[in-house]
Design an enzyme around this catalytic site. Sequence first.
Site, PDB file in Angstrom:
ATOM      1  CD  GLU A 146      -0.791   0.432   4.662  1.00 16.23           C
ATOM      2  OE1 GLU A 146      -0.014  -0.552   4.668  1.00 16.23           O
ATOM      3  OE2 GLU A 146      -2.033   0.297   4.627  1.00 16.23           O
ATOM      4  CD  GLU A 185      -1.690  -3.456   9.537  1.00 14.60           C
ATOM      5  OE1 GLU A 185      -1.305  -2.296   9.292  1.00 14.60           O
ATOM      6  OE2 GLU A 185      -2.467  -4.097   8.804  1.00 14.60           O
ATOM      7  CG  HIS A 216      -1.908  -1.106   1.213  1.00 17.01           C
ATOM      8  ND1 HIS A 216      -2.318  -1.763   2.367  1.00 17.01           N
ATOM      9  CD2 HIS A 216      -2.580  -1.703   0.204  1.00 17.01           C
ATOM     10  CE1 HIS A 216      -3.189  -2.695   2.060  1.00 17.01           C
ATOM     11  NE2 HIS A 216      -3.366  -2.686   0.750  1.00 17.01           N
ATOM     12  CG  HIS A 263       0.367  -4.069   5.594  1.00 18.01           C
ATOM     13  ND1 HIS A 263      -0.536  -3.691   4.631  1.00 18.01           N
ATOM     14  CD2 HIS A 263       0.809  -5.298   5.219  1.00 18.01           C
ATOM     15  CE1 HIS A 263      -0.629  -4.639   3.715  1.00 18.01           C
ATOM     16  NE2 HIS A 263       0.179  -5.629   4.051  1.00 18.01           N
TER      17      HIS A 263
END
Length: 1170
Positions: free
Chosen positions: A901, A1080, A898, A995
């Site tokens: 990010e 994350e 992504h 992420h």
Amino acid sequence: GSIAKATKDFVPSNSRVLMLLGQLERLNREAMLADAEIGRQITAKILHLIQTQEKTRKEIMSKGSSGMEVILATLEVTGYLYICGSCVNDRCVCVPGGGRRVGVFVSKGGTGILLQLVLSGSKESPPSEELMLQLHSLLAKVGPKDRKFGVKARLNGALNVTVNLLKQNLQNHKLLLPCLQVLRVYSSNSVNAVSLGKNGVLELMFKIIGPYSKKNTSLLKVSLDTLGALLKSKTNARRAVDRAHVPVLLYIYQDWHRNDTRHRHMLIRKGVLGCLKNITNIKLGRKAFIDADGMRILYNTSTECLPVRTLDPLINTSSLIMRKCFPKNRLPLPTIKSVFHHQLPHVPAGGPVAQLYNQPLGVDDVVDESDDNDDVETENDTENEEEDKDHHARNDDIETDINKLRPKETHSRPFEELKIYERFFLELSEDFQSGVTATPAAPKSQRPIIVPTAQALPPKYPTAAPLQEECHLAKGEQPHPEASPLAPAPTPAPVHTLDTINITKDHDGCCDHSQVRPQPGLEQELVQGMERMALEGTGPQGGAGGGGGGVNSHYRQPPLLAGGVAARQGGGAEETLAEEWAEEEGGEGAVLEVPDTALLLPLHDPDLYVEMVKSTRSVPQYSEVAYPDYFGHVAPTFREHILERVYGVQRTKIFQDIERLIHPNDILDKVVYDLDIQSCPVIDDGESLKFNSQFESGNLRKAIQARKFEYDLVLNSDINSNHYHQWFYFEVSGMRVGAPYRFNIINCEKSNSQFNYGMQVLMYSVQEAISGRPRWVRTGTDICYYKNHFSRSSIAAGGQKGKSYYTMTFSMTFNHKDDVCYFAYHYPYTYSTLKMHLQKLEALRTPQIYMRQDILCETLGGNSCPLLTITAMPESTSNDQICQFRNRPLVFLSSRVHPGETNASWVMKGTLEFLMGSSPLAHSLREAYIFKIVPMLNPDGVVNGNHRCSLSGEDLNRQWQSPSPELHPTIYHTKSLLQYLAAIQRAPLVFCDYHGHSRKKNVFMYGCSLKETVWQTNISATSCELHEDLGYRTLPKILSQTAPAFSMASCSFVVERSKEATARVVVWREIGVQRSYTMESTLCGCDQGKYKGLQIGTRELEEMGAQFCVALLRLKRLTSPLELRNHAHLLDVESDLIETRCKVSSLLEDEPQMIDWLNRNTHTRWLAVN
């Protein structure tokens, strides 16, 4: 017999109340109507005991007691003859005990009996006022506890009785009050509300409510509450609009606001606002509100209430109504599709991208005034609230098909098809008799590159116009070389601006200044304010204004670029011109003072970065380099705390937005930057800020000056998409020192953001960088995130109607005159930065490190996707050493699928630096594993400033189940690598995809567990079916013990349906990797551990990447065969894991909320297996 039965039911047996209840039961059974007076006397005695003895009250209400049934049976059998005593009795039973006792009364059937008594009493002519008063008073207390109260009343007929009683007693306030209270409960049922509206109850309410009066305020409050309940029905709301009740309500509110100077009747004023709020839920109501000048009325009254903190409920409700009624507008764009377009090799058969390609022109953005807006708005100001209120709500997205939770038994692709990937695993067959093949150099682009600088040139030599001013070229002038990249083109000379200089560097450092165009209006103040000195020596000079966290500076000759392909071999004109400059300056060349970050940023080289940019391909064909990317970022040494939100800031911002509608003449509405005008996106009048986003990873589509110091900003959609607005990265210049600027990004899409909970934007000041502090810093005040009046098209909202965009707003004052500042959502990390870092890392390779860089594939945009292999060289070429080398377990890491990010890339940078380091831990780690790393899965998205998608317009992390080699090449080939490893029985020990997370704090992991997923559902499965090794929890547990930013409490191991096509789930299920994770990292900061209360920075992110490596080393020690001979070390860790109970927040981005914990029996079974 009755007394004996009662005695048996109650404890103690000698209780007097039991004897009285027994007598009452005998009267009921015998239906002794003649003994009505006796019954009244008995109930009066029971009432007296209940009122005076707490013990008696508890006996009647105790579990298993039949006392309540006896009293209710008496009511049902004997009716109204001694209802007064019984009613008072029941009321005393119900009220003192609170909700629990009322619940007992309801569960025993008391509601039905009371409604039946109402119906029976209404048949008397005339009905007993005292009877109806007591019945309705009791019903008003019982009704809210009975969920079927409204249905029972409608079917029983009591509903009409209450309405008729209301109509006949409008002046009898004593009876009117309990009737209205019951009517309020009736109205909570939508069918009842419609029926009451048809029967004229709405008009009755408007006869009762009225202007300010000190009399009957309790009655007025209940009437407004009842009216508000009725108006929740859209039918009733339309009826109120048709009968012109909206202006009446506004007049009443104004009157109470004007006269209630001591604010003693705030609840009445709030009741009026509640009615308006329900009416404005429909389109007709909103129009009537606007026509009645409701915006101005509520704005003025709310402004007057602002100084009184206790009136916040009125202000918040008024704000909610005004925001809802603010006329819906479409975004100020010709289309919500991306301003850039990339033609796909083929369009998918279905999905959003196919819809985008197939929809007619002009229908992509439609203003939707639908009443189906189901967004839940809070009346609070969201001041210091926790992020989402449904943290522990049941998640219906959990996978319930147990077959989809088991690994696939067969491989989906034949091995012959996968053999082509053998060339990416040379280390598995390497014999080290010959050297490792070097990675081929990336091809060089022939496009000119604009490098940021602040070089000052002598006034006698004219300069070139910057790119944004090319739309003003005089007739006959040559266009910029970018317009025809394949043909020879004139070369622009340097520009006297701080942010960019039109120069193109070749291998020899020579340049061509043969074609020069004049540029008026140089920033002379900035030029005069900068030192221009000759470069004396090559060593670093003293710091210039360096403070805390500053770095030394030296004078670097600005890189100069040749213009086009034909000019690259030129060398005469530029040498002559350079000699003339040197003579003019007394033999001293023009120089630029820039920070020397070589010691602090060993992986950064501005000149190398420019070379990397040349081979980077973008859809807009960017030719500018942003200053922060060119000179790099040195993490500040000071702490950046999570911003404490000022109370009322969101409300203030919203009121400023509402002022635009009330005072439209105060709004400038001047476009100052517009990428849709590609020939000239910058409109510079010398009075407004100047914006720019035409550089790698930049994202800003349009800037509109709303007020003198306020700008509305519109972000660009992801290419081949019409949404995903979150990432931003743009440049601002032309600011005034000390002016209170406000920036509003008006087309955000998510319903909430960490900007509401202390996160700040990032800013990079060029003046600060020149002063020795080249760094991104958290900045901005009065930051908030809220829903605005721009309507989201249902096409862009996945078919949902009535959705709106959100505004992220922040205020800012600039400290330097004529500065150039960059703003970003998070610390930028471009594709060219990655290429530069990889090249610098490769230069750090020692003979003990095995590092190979391959090109996995080429993206849709023509950029290469690097694949790294890192491990330790064998100690010798003996068979044993080569065998140990080849048989090391594999760890597969990926990142940046992504583009928005960026924190994922900074974590990956920390991992790579650790792996290439010289520490003993790094050496041990390389000896323990073979690392296969794809550091950037979505280069095209990163280059072009996308937030979520690649050039295919799709989220690549939802394509892992069946990726297309044409549309999703990086995913297709990365998955193929993993499939090849599975086919040769070398599946990775660990797979982790890095992420970033926009809604949660800390760093955490998502994994996959069959058992923990099943335990969150109603699936029935045997212990054999749920057998599972707990090893998937080991790595997160280790991280929670070693990495200060990591939170085990936020981890989840539940598999959701909507995530079945993500890397984590597919690698777990199809490749068979038990330790398959998504890691994350927060975009905001931490709320636990060492960094609690601090915003996260690049230093902490890189530290997280290094700590991940340390955890892998510890994992190796825990899982090695030698260690398994003695279970003690491993079992201590696993015992801790099982006792860990994870509390997980609701996630609306990559992973939803889960709460996971492990059963003790699982531990026992795990020990038995091991």
